[in-house]
Design a protein around this motif. Structure first.
Motif, PDB file in Angstrom:
ATOM      1  N   CYS A  17     -10.082  15.992 -14.533  1.00  0.00           N
ATOM      2  CA  CYS A  17      -9.879  15.620 -13.147  1.00  0.00           C
ATOM      3  C   CYS A  17     -10.359  14.410 -12.790  1.00  0.00           C
ATOM      4  O   CYS A  17     -10.320  14.143 -11.449  1.00  0.00           O
ATOM      5  CB  CYS A  17     -10.805  16.979 -12.438  1.00  0.00           C
ATOM      6  N   GLY A  18     -10.958  13.668 -13.577  1.00  0.00           N
ATOM      7  CA  GLY A  18     -11.338  12.231 -13.162  1.00  0.00           C
ATOM      8  C   GLY A  18     -12.817  12.147 -12.677  1.00  0.00           C
ATOM      9  O   GLY A  18     -13.262  11.080 -12.220  1.00  0.00           O
ATOM     10  N   TRP A  45     -22.177  23.316 -21.109  1.00  0.00           N
ATOM     11  CA  TRP A  45     -22.197  22.821 -19.681  1.00  0.00           C
ATOM     12  C   TRP A  45     -20.821  22.432 -19.376  1.00  0.00           C
ATOM     13  O   TRP A  45     -19.830  22.389 -20.304  1.00  0.00           O
ATOM     14  CB  TRP A  45     -22.885  21.676 -19.897  1.00  0.00           C
ATOM     15  N   TYR A  46     -20.613  22.710 -18.358  1.00  0.00           N
ATOM     16  CA  TYR A  46     -19.157  22.633 -17.601  1.00  0.00           C
ATOM     17  C   TYR A  46     -19.166  21.350 -16.397  1.00  0.00           C
ATOM     18  O   TYR A  46     -19.870  21.286 -15.806  1.00  0.00           O
ATOM     19  CB  TYR A  46     -18.465  23.783 -17.217  1.00  0.00           C
ATOM     20  N   CYS A  47     -17.929  20.730 -16.368  1.00  0.00           N
ATOM     21  CA  CYS A  47     -17.565  19.810 -15.266  1.00  0.00           C
ATOM     22  C   CYS A  47     -17.705  20.558 -14.003  1.00  0.00           C
ATOM     23  O   CYS A  47     -17.146  21.786 -13.827  1.00  0.00           O
ATOM     24  CB  CYS A  47     -16.222  19.355 -15.306  1.00  0.00           C
ATOM     25  N   PRO A  48     -18.497  20.207 -13.017  1.00  0.00           N
ATOM     26  CA  PRO A  48     -18.622  20.692 -11.664  1.00  0.00           C
ATOM     27  C   PRO A  48     -17.578  20.755 -10.752  1.00  0.00           C
ATOM     28  O   PRO A  48     -17.384  21.587  -9.732  1.00  0.00           O
ATOM     29  CB  PRO A  48     -19.867  19.882 -10.967  1.00  0.00           C
ATOM     30  N   GLU A  49     -16.434  19.882 -11.298  1.00  0.00           N
ATOM     31  CA  GLU A  49     -15.162  19.691 -10.651  1.00  0.00           C
ATOM     32  C   GLU A  49     -13.906  20.778 -10.903  1.00  0.00           C
ATOM     33  O   GLU A  49     -13.378  21.242 -10.277  1.00  0.00           O
ATOM     34  CB  GLU A  49     -14.703  18.317 -10.395  1.00  0.00           C
ATOM     35  N   ALA A  55     -17.038  18.420 -24.075  1.00  0.00           N
ATOM     36  CA  ALA A  55     -16.153  17.770 -24.803  1.00  0.00           C
ATOM     37  C   ALA A  55     -14.858  17.206 -24.514  1.00  0.00           C
ATOM     38  O   ALA A  55     -14.180  16.037 -25.101  1.00  0.00           O
ATOM     39  CB  ALA A  55     -15.427  18.847 -25.928  1.00  0.00           C
ATOM     40  N   ASP A  56     -14.418  17.338 -22.903  1.00  0.00           N
ATOM     41  CA  ASP A  56     -13.324  16.815 -22.395  1.00  0.00           C
ATOM     42  C   ASP A  56     -13.946  15.632 -21.527  1.00  0.00           C
ATOM     43  O   ASP A  56     -13.042  15.295 -20.511  1.00  0.00           O
ATOM     44  CB  ASP A  56     -12.863  17.985 -21.417  1.00  0.00           C
TER      45      ASP A  56
END
Length: 62
Positions: A17-18, A45-49, A55-56
């Motif tokens: 998502c950038g 943990w995961y991207c909040p967006e 890993a991404d």
């Protein structure tokens, strides 16, 4: 005399998502203090967006 330690913080970009994580700023609203390295995040943990894992994320190079 102690040598001054200079720490370079990095920025990481989510390849999906950038969204950019700046280690110097951290994510205080999520309990992650400034200076926290992405490598120190838990593996789940995961991207909040967009919700992908750390890993991404790729190092943002200037």
């Amino acid at each position: 005399m102690d040598a001054e330690v200079i720490t370079e913080y990095q920025q990481w970009i989510c390849v999906v998502c950038g969204w950019i994580y700046d280690e110097a700023q951290g994510l205080p609203a999520e309990g992650i203090p400034p200076g926290t390295r992405l490598a120190d995040f838990p593996d789940d943990w995961y991207c909040p967006e967009c919700g992908v894992t750390k890993a991404d994320f790729q190092l943002l190079e200037f």
